[in-house]
Each structure stands twice: as structure tokens, then as C-alpha cells.
Design a protein around this motif. Structure first.
Motif, PDB file in Angstrom:
ATOM      1  N   MET A  73       0.816  -1.212   0.000  1.00  0.00           N
ATOM      2  CA  MET A  73       0.000   0.000   0.000  1.00  0.00           C
ATOM      3  C   MET A  73       0.853   1.267   0.000  1.00  0.00           C
ATOM      4  O   MET A  73       0.317   2.367  -0.043  1.00  0.00           O
ATOM      5  CB  MET A  73      -0.916   0.013   1.221  1.00  0.00           C
ATOM      6  N   THR A  88       2.456   2.574   2.441  1.00  0.00           N
ATOM      7  CA  THR A  88       2.075   3.321   3.638  1.00  0.00           C
ATOM      8  C   THR A  88       3.300   3.993   4.250  1.00  0.00           C
ATOM      9  O   THR A  88       4.315   3.342   4.495  1.00  0.00           O
ATOM     10  CB  THR A  88       1.437   2.379   4.669  1.00  0.00           C
ATOM     11  N   ASN A  98      -2.684   7.655   5.125  1.00  0.00           N
ATOM     12  CA  ASN A  98      -1.922   6.472   5.523  1.00  0.00           C
ATOM     13  C   ASN A  98      -2.728   5.564   6.447  1.00  0.00           C
ATOM     14  O   ASN A  98      -2.578   4.342   6.419  1.00  0.00           O
ATOM     15  CB  ASN A  98      -0.599   6.890   6.163  1.00  0.00           C
ATOM     16  N   LYS A 101      -4.750   3.521   4.118  1.00  0.00           N
ATOM     17  CA  LYS A 101      -3.958   2.453   3.507  1.00  0.00           C
ATOM     18  C   LYS A 101      -3.774   1.282   4.463  1.00  0.00           C
ATOM     19  O   LYS A 101      -3.819   0.123   4.050  1.00  0.00           O
ATOM     20  CB  LYS A 101      -2.600   3.004   3.077  1.00  0.00           C
ATOM     21  N   ALA A 160      -2.305   9.866  -2.892  1.00  0.00           N
ATOM     22  CA  ALA A 160      -2.741   8.622  -2.262  1.00  0.00           C
ATOM     23  C   ALA A 160      -3.894   7.999  -3.037  1.00  0.00           C
ATOM     24  O   ALA A 160      -3.996   6.771  -3.142  1.00  0.00           O
ATOM     25  CB  ALA A 160      -3.149   8.879  -0.816  1.00  0.00           C
ATOM     26  N   GLU A 178      -2.533   6.053  -5.869  1.00  0.00           N
ATOM     27  CA  GLU A 178      -1.938   4.795  -5.389  1.00  0.00           C
ATOM     28  C   GLU A 178      -3.015   3.759  -5.090  1.00  0.00           C
ATOM     29  O   GLU A 178      -2.867   2.572  -5.410  1.00  0.00           O
ATOM     30  CB  GLU A 178      -1.089   5.066  -4.145  1.00  0.00           C
ATOM     31  N   ILE A 179      -4.120   4.190  -4.481  1.00  0.00           N
ATOM     32  CA  ILE A 179      -5.208   3.259  -4.175  1.00  0.00           C
ATOM     33  C   ILE A 179      -5.849   2.743  -5.460  1.00  0.00           C
ATOM     34  O   ILE A 179      -6.158   1.552  -5.579  1.00  0.00           O
ATOM     35  CB  ILE A 179      -6.245   3.937  -3.254  1.00  0.00           C
TER      36      ILE A 179
END
Length: 495
Positions: A383, A385, A401, A404, A431, A434-435
Motif C-alpha cells: 500500500m 504506507t 496512511n 492504507k 494517495a 496509489e489506491i
């Protein structure tokens, strides 16, 4: 120096063990201004606000209000200097009345007793001033999230706050409620209140904000007039790069049906819901707040009692009476509210990452710490993180975070069906990307995903198909090639 400058934070530094959270930050707020504070999760926004609000004390730097240096060592110092912070997670007492919450800790007294008549009269006057249609005697628990935010605002106003910080105030409210919130904000700025506005919904900046300051990695990047800056420039300032591939999807042919829901009812919010989910697809679930989307998924997952209808997983009818049974059948649900339903904030990242898979490293009284650490490390890495260590308290991480960590926890159960309820709420653009990339990777690995989202661009760009709900019912299904905002909103507004 301009006489309109209300607040100056100069050369602010803040360090924590292993983390240099703020490095020489400068921020300025003018009277009657709405000043946006942007940055990715972990950029330092929350830390800066906590310094201003007296939760943290800066290691270096100074704070000036109307040009005079002030010492803010605690929350009471902040309040005395006219500073009020409305946090993303509201801090009202649910089973006290609106009036009791507004005057909590400073109740008017008559002799030795609280003067409830005076307190209710004062609250009534404040509510009328800001056209709020609920009574001082109403329990906060009976209010909507939007109304609770209004109570927080009234509470701040009643303390004669001149500096108001609003952290993600629109993350859980409808468009109509957003318009009402913005009208109150404009009323406040006309009274020379300065507002610091934190939001990940960038479209709102051009509706309500005058200037924007961007932080990145705990450092000041720059301040711009909102009317003079583009969305692409803002994103570049926030992440240090352009996001040309923001939504990451590689659409492929869907596989077999892994979940079939037929005529599902819960006797309350869910009425005759039918749909099916295929392997290798992301199924979007759209609708307005109160449409019954989360309740439908909770009913499927065994968190709410099923009144009637059928649920089939991989062709086999199931009757989940608990979330444990859903987990045993390869399902996982990442809830909407990570604070109340998701994470143990006072526990470590390692603890939160592995709490659903204890059987993998606990045998009787024996704890295999190596396996536990390997599991946590795997999903923290997957993830991406950002945490100083696996032993870091989860509540000290940034919101993105934390999200995540919560997603990684459920991925550790190796689900074949993953339900994501508002997976990027309160998460910054970096983020989010990224997800989305993780979601695309999971689908390519054969996992089927149901994504509940109130963000239409997210629904449109990430979904293979979109089911739309209104008033607890499915009102239509739209394929990826035909999805438009207009079609979704038309279906969402059906009675």
C-alpha cells in the motif's frame, strides 16, 4: 505589513521522534478571507493546525495575531486568542443537547445550578442568526452529520472566534448541504472572520476560497490566488509531479459470477435489491447520501440482519449471521468510517494490519512474531504506507496512511470479493492514485471489487459497471462505455 493581516505563522518547526513534521513553515491569513491549506496526506497540514490550535507546541517559530506575538501552549490559549478548530472527526457529545454542546464547559449559571433557560435562549438566537432549523433542546445524536458540523460552527462563533479552521467539512454531506455550509462561511467572512479551509475536493476551492497555500513533505511550497491558478498547477505543487495517469484501469473481459444478490431486503433501508458481481471487475455503487448503499453491503456481509431475499457466493446460497462467516467465505469489507468502524487508533500499525488474521501467527499460547511482522510489512509495502515503523501508533499517521493501513488489513485475509466503502474519502490526490493502482492490480489478479463512492469521477473512471441506488432500491445499471455524470444523477434522483 497590511493592517488586514489577521494571523501570521512564521518559520514554524516541529519534530517528532524519527519525523521532521514541519520545516520552516510560513502561513498568513487575512481578515474575511477563506484560505485553503492543501497538501498530500503527511504533508504537514494537520500538524500545522494542531500547532495553531494548541495541541502541539512548535519547536521553533512564532505566531502573531493582528501583528502581536502570542504564546499558544495549549487549547485554552488558542481559545483565548479567538482560534477554533473544527476537526474532520467531530468532537460533540452525542447524548447531550445542541445547547449543552455549544456551552459545554462555560455554561451560564444561576446560583449553583446551570441556567438552562438562558443557555437555550442564547442558543436559539445563534441558530436563528444562521437559519438552522433545529431546536436547542435537540439531542446531537438525532442530527445529521451536516447539522452536527453546523453546531460545531455555532459553538466556535459563540466563543467569539476570529480564526476558524475547517478540516474536510464537506466529506460526509450532500451537495445541497455544501451550498448551505458555503453560505454560512460567506456570512462569517463578511464579519471579518478568517477561515482556514482544508479539503481534498479541489473543485470546492474555486467556489469558496480566496487563496491557497500548499505544503509538501512538511515544507512550504507556495501561496497563490485561487483565481490565478489551474488544477494541474495545484496538483503539481502538491505532489511534485503531474498526474497524467490519475485513474489507473486496464479494463478486461469479466469472468464468472462470484456474487449474486436477489430481492434483498433488510426491513428498513434496503428494499428489493438485486445485482450480480463478476470476477475481474470493479462494480461501482452510486447514489445520494441515504440511498441505502452502505446498508446493502452491511446486509450482505452479515453486519445487518437480512429480512428476505437471497445471496449466492460462487453459485452457493449463503446465510451470513456475522462478519466472521463472510470472511470465511472469501469476502472482506473496508468500512466507510475508519475511526468508528475501522481502526484501533491507539494500537500499532502492525496490530491493525494483522488483527483479522491472528490464526496465521498464533497457535495456542505461542505467538510467532516473525510471521506477524512479515504479514504487516508485506501490506505496508504493497500500500506504500508512510510510517516510521510498524510499531508506530496508527492514530499518529496521516488520514491517507490510516486508510492504507485499513485496506491492507483486509487484503491480508486474501479475499476473492472486496467491498470498498468510500475508499478514498479524506485522501489526497497522490494517495488516491496509489489506491486506484492497487485496485487495478487486484482486479487483474482475479479479485472482484464492489466500490461505493460519492465521487462521480471516481465511479465513472474506475468502474466496469455502475449500479445506481435511490431510496433503498436499484434504479438502473450503466456499462463502462455508457457511463456519464448525467445518467448517474438522473438515476440517483428517481423516486
Amino acid at each position: 505589513m497590511s493592517e488586514n493581516i489577521l494571523l501570521e505563522m512564521k518559520n514554524i518547526h516541529k519534530r517528532f521522534p524519527g519525523v521532521y513534521a514541519l520545516k520552516d513553515i510560513n502561513f498568513e491569513l487575512q481578515e474575511g478571507e477563506v484560505h485553503a491549506l492543501l497538501g498530500e496526506n503527511g504533508a504537514g497540514k494537520s500538524t500545522l493546525i494542531k500547532v495553531l490550535g494548541g495541541i502541539f507546541k512548535a519547536d521553533e517559530g512564532e505566531i502573531r495575531i493582528h501583528g502581536e506575538k502570542v504564546e499558544i501552549n495549549n487549547v485554552f490559549d488558542a481559545q483565548r486568542n479567538g482560534i477554533a478548530v473544527i476537526h474532520q472527526e467531530l468532537v460533540l457529545v452525542p447524548y447531550m443537547t445542541v445547547a449543552e454542546n455549544i456551552f459545554l464547559g462555560r455554561e451560564p449559571v444561576k446560583g449553583k445550578f446551570v441556567n438552562k433557560v438562558k443557555m437555550n435562549e442564547a442558543t436559539e438566537k445563534l441558530l436563528r442568526t444562521y437559519t438552522m432549523n433545529f431546536a436547542p433542546q435537540t439531542l446531537v445524536a438525532d442530527l445529521t452529520i451536516a447539522q452536527q458540523q453546523m453546531v460545531e460552527i455555532v459553538k466556535a462563533i459563540s466563543c467569539n472566534s476570529r480564526i476558524l479552521v475547517m478540516d474536510e467539512p464537506t466529506s460526509s454531506i450532500s451537495d445541497k448541504e455544501v451550498d448551505f455550509l458555503f453560505s454560512i462561511m460567506r456570512t462569517l467572512t463578511q464579519k471579518k472572520v478568517g477561515i482556514i479551509y482544508i479539503s481534498h475536493k479541489m473543485s470546492e476551492l474555486w467556489q469558496i476560497c480566496d487563496r491557497v497555500t500548499v505544503l509538501r513533505d512538511g515544507q512550504y511550497v507556495g501561496t497563490e490566488n485561487v483565481k490565478d491558478i489551474t488544477r494541474d498547477k495545484l496538483i503539481s505543487m502538491m505532489v511534485g509531479r503531474t498526474l497524467e495517469q490519475y485513474y489507473t484501469r486496464e479494463f478486461q473481459k469479466p469472468g464468472d459470477t462470484v456474487l449474486q444478490v436477489t430481492h434483498l431486503c433488510d426491513g428498513n433501508m434496503v428494499h428489493d435489491v438485486s445485482f450480480e458481481l463478476h470476477k475481474n471487475e470493479i462494480l461501482g455503487l452510486a447514489g445520494l447520501i441515504g440511498a441505502g448503499r452502505s446498508e446493502t453491503m452491511q446486509c450482505i456481509f452479515g453486519l445487518k440482519k437480512k429480512y428476505s431475499g437471497s445471496i449466492c457466493v460462487n453459485g452457493k446460497e449463503v446465510h451470513f449471521k456475522s462478519a466472521v462467516q463472510a470472511l470465511e467465505n472469501g469476502m472482506a469489507l473496508v468500512p466507510e468510517d475508519r475511526k468508528l468502524e475501522g481502526l484501533y487508533y491507539v494500537q500499532s500499525v502492525k496490530y491493525n494490519s494483522t488483527i483479522e488474521v491472528l490464526k496465521k501467527f498464533i497457535k495456542g499460547i505461542y505467538l510467532n512474531t516473525k510471521i506477524e511482522t512479515d504479514i504487516a510489512g508485506k501490506y505496508v509495502e504493497m500500500m506504500n504506507t508512510k510510517t516510521p515503523s510498524l510499531d508506530q501508533m496508527t492514530g499518529l499517521l496521516s488520514g491517507g496512511n490510516q486508510q492504507k493501513v485499513m485496506i491492507g488489513r483486509w487484503l491480508a485475509t486474501n479475499p476473492s470479493i472486496l467491498i470498498l466503502d468510500e475508499p478514498t474519502r479524506g485522501v489526497d490526490v497522490g494517495a488516491k492514485a496509489e489506491i486506484y493502482s492497487i485496485m487495478n492490480y487486484l482486479v487483474k489478479q482475479g479479485i472482484a471489487i464492489i466500490m461505493i463512492s460519492s465521487e462521480l469521477p471516481e465511479i465513472i473512471n474506475m468502474s466496469d459497471r455502475v449500479y445506481v441506488m435511490a431510496n433503498g432500491r436499484i434504479t438502473g445499471c450503466v456499462g463502462h462505455d455508457d457511463i456519464t455524470q448525467e445518467k448517474i444523477m438522473k438515476l440517483a434522483a428517481e423516486e
